[in-house]
Design a protein around this motif. Structure first.
Motif, PDB file in Angstrom:
ATOM      1  N   ALA A  30       0.832  -1.207   0.000  1.00 50.84           N
ATOM      2  CA  ALA A  30       0.000   0.000   0.000  1.00 50.84           C
ATOM      3  C   ALA A  30       0.865   1.255   0.000  1.00 50.84           C
ATOM      4  N   ALA A  31       1.934   1.244   0.818  1.00 49.49           N
ATOM      5  CA  ALA A  31       2.837   2.398   0.869  1.00 49.49           C
ATOM      6  C   ALA A  31       3.541   2.601  -0.455  1.00 49.49           C
ATOM      7  N   ALA A  32       3.851   1.498  -1.145  1.00 47.18           N
ATOM      8  CA  ALA A  32       4.538   1.604  -2.439  1.00 47.18           C
ATOM      9  C   ALA A  32       3.659   2.317  -3.463  1.00 47.18           C
ATOM     10  N   LEU A  33       2.352   2.140  -3.371  1.00 47.42           N
ATOM     11  CA  LEU A  33       1.447   2.822  -4.298  1.00 47.42           C
ATOM     12  C   LEU A  33       1.488   4.340  -4.114  1.00 47.42           C
ATOM     13  N   LEU A  34       1.854   4.777  -2.918  1.00 48.33           N
ATOM     14  CA  LEU A  34       1.871   6.212  -2.607  1.00 48.33           C
ATOM     15  C   LEU A  34       3.252   6.834  -2.772  1.00 48.33           C
ATOM     16  N   GLU A  35       4.243   6.013  -3.055  1.00 46.06           N
ATOM     17  CA  GLU A  35       5.625   6.502  -3.033  1.00 46.06           C
ATOM     18  C   GLU A  35       5.851   7.652  -4.013  1.00 46.06           C
ATOM     19  N   HIS A  36       5.312   7.561  -5.208  1.00 41.72           N
ATOM     20  CA  HIS A  36       5.509   8.613  -6.211  1.00 41.72           C
ATOM     21  C   HIS A  36       4.900   9.929  -5.735  1.00 41.72           C
ATOM     22  N   ASP A  37       3.642   9.884  -5.321  1.00 43.17           N
ATOM     23  CA  ASP A  37       2.971  11.111  -4.879  1.00 43.17           C
ATOM     24  C   ASP A  37       3.587  11.659  -3.602  1.00 43.17           C
TER      25      ASP A  37
END
Length: 261
Positions: A30-37
């Motif tokens: 889940a955290a990886a999905l937010l890494e870019h933003d």
């Protein structure tokens, strides 16, 4: 479902994906999905920090990654609301470390949550969560059930007003814990049952086993308590032994179940 567990039919696909992973204990994914933003957006950085801190609390692992994410969120905060939210996350990470016996950071937790209280207005969206976390400090570190109850009640009222179902499930549970310790069994059973109902409705699987065990502890009928514990054990094993601290409270699985696993 949003990333915080509130129900919203028009949630962005990213938040829906984050919630689904989080609810199954897949915090790293889940955290990886937010890494870019999270590299440019303070809100995403804060949400990523919260996910990684929750992983620490449920698994006892990932402290360095959570701390790094927290520093990033703190550096990106530009106004009092963002600074207050980041301070609230620092307090929660320090609380988790203290609670699990990793390192005593109780003073840091208190200072950070006090700073958050000074920065967040009474009407701020993050205020109910802050009140809840101050209740955790009062209950589990300061051993002050009266102060904890007052904080949980403020959090409960705020979560109700904001429609934050996941936070409500937590305030119900912790108010029920205090009631149980004071011998108020009917009140405790009601609170635990409400917490379980909400978590099941949200599909918050990783938090459902603890809710089942809590209700079992207040259940006067041995057969009903046994059924609740058995279901909690099934979910615990399904999720790979998460949360790790729940293991000692569970009965061992039947031999045939253990063989299958």
């Amino acid at each position: 479902m949003s990333g915080s567990g509130t129900t919203a039919d028009d949630d962005p696909p990213l938040q829906t994906a984050v919630w689904r992973l989080r609810s199954r204990g897949c915090w790293t994914d889940a955290a990886a999905l937010l890494e870019h933003d999270a590299a440019t957006d303070p809100a995403a950085a804060l949400q990523r920090t919260a996910l990684l801190t929750e992983r620490c609390l449920y698994t006892g692992q990932g402290w360095t990654e959570a701390e790094d994410a927290l520093r990033t969120a703190e550096a990106m905060a530009h106004d009092d609301a963002e600074r207050g939210a980041a301070a609230c996350e620092r307090g929660h990470l320090a609380y988790a470390s203290t609670l699990l016996g990793v390192r005593d950071r109780a003073d840091e937790a208190r200072v950070a949550l006090s700073r958050a209280a000074a920065l967040l207005s009474p009407a701020a969206p993050g205020r109910p969560l802050l009140d809840f976390r101050r209740g955790l400090i009062a209950q589990n570190i300061a051993d002050s059930p009266q102060a904890a109850r007052a904080a949980y009640r403020r959090a409960h009222a705020g979560a109700t007003a904001q429609g934050d179902a996941l936070l409500l499930s937590s305030t119900w549970r912790h108010l029920a814990l205090i009631a149980l310790r004071e011998g108020e069994l009917a009140e405790a059973r009601h609170g635990f049952a409400e917490s379980l109902r909400i978590r099941e409705e949200l599909g918050y699987l990783v938090g459902t086993a603890p809710a089942l065990i809590a209700l079992a502890d207040a259940e006067p009928e041995p057969e009903a308590a046994t059924r609740l514990r058995a279901e909690a054990g099934r979910l615990f094993r399904l999720l790979g032994g998460v949360p790790t601290w729940l293991g000692p409270h569970l009965d061992p699985p039947p031999p045939q179940t253990a063989e299958a696993n």
